[in-house]
Design a protein around this motif. Structure first.
Motif, mmCIF file in Angstrom:
data_model
loop_
_atom_site.group_PDB
_atom_site.id
_atom_site.type_symbol
_atom_site.label_atom_id
_atom_site.label_comp_id
_atom_site.label_asym_id
_atom_site.label_seq_id
_atom_site.Cartn_x
_atom_site.Cartn_y
_atom_site.Cartn_z
ATOM 1 N N UNK A 148 17.848 10.518 -24.023
ATOM 2 C CA UNK A 148 18.368 10.157 -25.340
ATOM 3 C C UNK A 148 19.564 11.014 -25.727
ATOM 4 N N UNK A 149 19.462 12.334 -25.564
ATOM 5 C CA UNK A 149 20.577 13.215 -25.937
ATOM 6 C C UNK A 149 21.810 12.873 -25.118
ATOM 7 N N UNK A 150 21.631 12.657 -23.821
ATOM 8 C CA UNK A 150 22.775 12.363 -22.961
ATOM 9 C C UNK A 150 23.519 11.111 -23.367
ATOM 10 N N UNK A 151 22.785 10.014 -23.581
ATOM 11 C CA UNK A 151 23.475 8.752 -23.894
ATOM 12 C C UNK A 151 24.016 8.741 -25.316
ATOM 13 N N UNK A 152 23.300 9.370 -26.263
ATOM 14 C CA UNK A 152 23.826 9.412 -27.631
ATOM 15 C C UNK A 152 25.097 10.245 -27.709
ATOM 16 N N UNK A 174 34.949 9.538 -30.242
ATOM 17 C CA UNK A 174 35.791 10.529 -30.910
ATOM 18 C C UNK A 174 37.020 10.896 -30.080
ATOM 19 N N UNK A 175 37.163 10.286 -28.921
ATOM 20 C CA UNK A 175 38.387 10.451 -28.147
ATOM 21 C C UNK A 175 38.276 11.303 -26.912
ATOM 22 N N UNK A 176 37.099 11.859 -26.617
ATOM 23 C CA UNK A 176 36.953 12.703 -25.440
ATOM 24 C C UNK A 176 36.832 11.858 -24.175
ATOM 25 N N UNK A 177 37.259 12.422 -23.073
ATOM 26 C CA UNK A 177 37.003 11.832 -21.759
ATOM 27 C C UNK A 177 35.609 12.290 -21.343
ATOM 28 N N UNK A 178 34.701 11.346 -21.153
ATOM 29 C CA UNK A 178 33.292 11.678 -20.928
ATOM 30 C C UNK A 178 32.828 11.187 -19.566
ATOM 31 N N UNK A 179 32.159 12.083 -18.842
ATOM 32 C CA UNK A 179 31.499 11.724 -17.585
ATOM 33 C C UNK A 179 30.012 11.976 -17.753
ATOM 34 N N UNK A 180 29.200 10.972 -17.457
ATOM 35 C CA UNK A 180 27.745 11.070 -17.601
ATOM 36 C C UNK A 180 27.111 11.058 -16.214
ATOM 37 N N UNK A 199 22.618 -0.235 -21.410
ATOM 38 C CA UNK A 199 23.291 0.956 -21.937
ATOM 39 C C UNK A 199 24.342 1.453 -20.958
ATOM 40 N N UNK A 200 24.035 1.453 -19.669
ATOM 41 C CA UNK A 200 25.024 1.877 -18.678
ATOM 42 C C UNK A 200 26.250 0.985 -18.722
ATOM 43 N N UNK A 201 26.034 -0.323 -18.844
ATOM 44 C CA UNK A 201 27.146 -1.264 -18.921
ATOM 45 C C UNK A 201 27.982 -1.038 -20.173
ATOM 46 N N UNK A 202 27.302 -0.838 -21.308
ATOM 47 C CA UNK A 202 28.013 -0.636 -22.571
ATOM 48 C C UNK A 202 28.823 0.661 -22.554
ATOM 49 N N UNK A 251 30.152 6.610 -15.854
ATOM 50 C CA UNK A 251 28.715 6.723 -15.625
ATOM 51 C C UNK A 251 28.454 6.806 -14.125
ATOM 52 N N UNK A 252 27.808 7.903 -13.705
ATOM 53 C CA UNK A 252 27.462 8.065 -12.299
ATOM 54 C C UNK A 252 25.956 8.254 -12.192
ATOM 55 N N UNK A 253 25.307 7.383 -11.459
ATOM 56 C CA UNK A 253 23.856 7.437 -11.319
ATOM 57 C C UNK A 253 23.478 7.902 -9.915
ATOM 58 N N UNK A 254 22.226 8.337 -9.780
ATOM 59 C CA UNK A 254 21.723 8.773 -8.482
ATOM 60 C C UNK A 254 22.388 10.030 -7.966
ATOM 61 N N UNK A 255 22.859 10.898 -8.856
ATOM 62 C CA UNK A 255 23.533 12.128 -8.430
ATOM 63 C C UNK A 255 22.704 13.346 -8.819
ATOM 64 N N UNK A 256 22.822 14.397 -8.021
ATOM 65 C CA UNK A 256 22.097 15.649 -8.264
ATOM 66 C C UNK A 256 23.093 16.780 -8.452
ATOM 67 N N UNK A 257 22.942 17.499 -9.550
ATOM 68 C CA UNK A 257 23.798 18.664 -9.836
ATOM 69 C C UNK A 257 23.195 19.882 -9.167
#
Length: 486
Positions: A195-199, A207-213, A232-235, A243-249
């Protein structure tokens, strides 16, 4: 009062109250309010701001950031108003409005409320010091000792989980606190698709930031129905979020204090941002709470019964309410538990036997099987109860009913080209709803009707007589029932 629950003798150096509440967030405030309504004296201890996480770093500031995003999207979704919208969000005005909702991170108003109910506010870090004993490290460097005649309620909540990643200390990552209180970031990397990540991806992109999830799972919001994460990913992608899925930090790297931070991935890639937000979970705020003085494990979640009494502690004096008991980490659920716990404390203080039947005011049940939640993305997500997968894994005989919200007259009036979906999970053996999920613009206000149906176990045959107004999005209830009937 029985010998096992009687208060220990007090000493002259202690301040004695009927009830001591550690943590003055919404949960602690509600416990204190209920205890005062029962005629009990209350000390309410707070180490930061009265009003807690929700008021200053979570619910209120995050929704203040997100509401302008939704309002702008809704205006642009309707012919006529769309043509009147000629600009983008005014970030300075959004931040100013958010700051008003947080009272500029001052708690005078909420501290005044504590005084108005007749509770005593004690500022400082509170910790258990044995049965019914609490010590408070006060701001002036002293120690204040308190004793409770009847109960101590731990309402300390939870903290953002900071994973033990290489470079995390030097990188000084954001948590949800910085994400909701910050005002200047051009490139934000968010780790975590809850929830925190997507919100926050929604808010900061608008607000104008370049965002990578960055999401470890196949889609965001993995605990919800699968179609929710897909939409939600599509939106988010349509809004410009990467949006990058299946990744490990695997680590963080910020070589220069105040400089950019690199997020290191398992495949060897690096993603650079001005800040990185770690939104990967919560941990109990119990590390310095003195749990060892009453035989409990330091830093642990506190296991409770359905009246929020802590298990593993002799007597009916120790309660754990809200996030800290790990039953449902949501403000409204913590406040619900607080109303239960406060009622129980009052009953025990009067020497009354508790009624532990299912619908008793002494028993929390809705924080397990009927938990409502809204995710304030664009589109919004609202759900309550079990998902289809959860119901099936529980061995229940279920039928899943889906409906395209865009086919509801009220939704088509709400927005041109409305996109959304509704699902209800039906217990075929008992003929009641187990869970309901909505996704679409404006669905947050549908959730309470679903909560009443799930928590109240309203029979499906009876729901047919709850007639939705036309033309509203709520007419989806009729369409779901028609689809169920076939």
């Amino acid at each position: 009062m029985s010998e096992s629950t009687a208060a220990s003798p007090t000493t002259a150096s202690e301040d004695v109250f009927d009830v001591i509440v550690i943590g003055a967030g919404p949960v602690g405030e509600n416990v204190a309010d209920r205890a005062r309504a029962a005629g009990l004296t209350v000390a309410l201890i707070e180490s930061e701001l009265v009003g807690g996480e929700c008021s200053y770093w979570a619910c209120m500031p995050s929704k203040a950031l997100l509401r302008p995003v939704a309002a702008l999207a809704e205006a642009r979704a309707v012919a006529g108003s769309r043509e009147a919208v000629t600009g983008k969000l005014d970030a300075a005005a959004v931040f100013a409005r958010r700051d008003e909702f947080t009272s500029h991170w001052k708690d005078d108003g909420q501290a005044g409320w504590v005084d108005s109910i007749g509770a005593v506010l004690v500022r400082g870090h509170g910790r258990l010091a044995g049965p019914r004993r609490v010590e408070v490290d006060t701001p002036d460097g002293g120690v204040r000792r308190l004793a409770a005649r009847h109960a101590v309620a731990v309402c300390t909540g939870s903290d953002a989980l900071i994973p033990d990643l290489p470079g995390v200390a030097q990188a000084k990552p954001w948590t949800s606190r910085q994400a909701t209180s910050g005002r200047d970031v051009e490139r934000l990397v968010i780790v975590g698709g809850g929830v925190v990540g997507v919100e926050m991806a929604t808010a900061w992109r608008a607000l104008g930031a370049e965002v990578t999830l960055l999401i470890r799972e196949a889609a965001p919001l993995p605990r919800m129905e699968p179609f929710v994460g897909e939409m939600i990913a599509s939106s988010l992608s349509e809004a410009g979020v990467k949006v990058r899925t299946g990744v490990t930090v695997t680590g963080l790297d910020r070589p220069t204090q105040g400089g950019p931070v690199s997020v290191l991935l398992a495949d060897g890639q690096k993603i650079e941002g001005d800040e990185v937000l770690l939104a990967v979970g919560r941990t109990p705020r119990t590390k310095h709470l003195g749990l060892e003085t009453v035989g409990l494990e330091t830093g642990s979640w506190l296991k409770v019964d359905d009246s929020c009494r802590v298990q593993g502690v002799d007597g009916d004096w120790l309660f754990a309410v809200g996030d800290v008991n790990h039953r449902a980490l949501l403000t409204h659920q913590g406040k619900y538990q607080a109303r239960i716990a406060g009622t129980v404390i009052g009953a025990l203080a009067r020497g009354e036997a508790l009624d532990m039947q299912r619908w008793s005011p002494h028993v929390a049940t809705a924080d397990i099987d009927a938990v409502p939640q809204v995710v304030f993305t664009e589109p919004e997500v609202g759900s309550v109860g079990k998902t289809a997968d959860e119901a099936r894994r529980a061995g229940l005989n279920v039928r899943v009913v889906d409906y395209d919200l865009g086919q509801v007259a009220g939704a088509s009036l709400f927005a041109d080209g409305y996109r959304g979906r509704a699902r209800m999970v039906v217990d075929l053996d008992r003929n009641v709803l187990l869970g309901v999920t909505f996704i679409g613009s404006g669905v947050a206000e549908l959730v309470h009707s679903a909560t009443v149906a799930v928590a109240g176990e309203v029979p499906i045959d009876r729901l047919w007589h709850a007639v939705p107004s036309y033309p509203t999005i709520s007419e989806v209830w009729l369409r779901l029932l028609e689809t169920l009937r076939g």
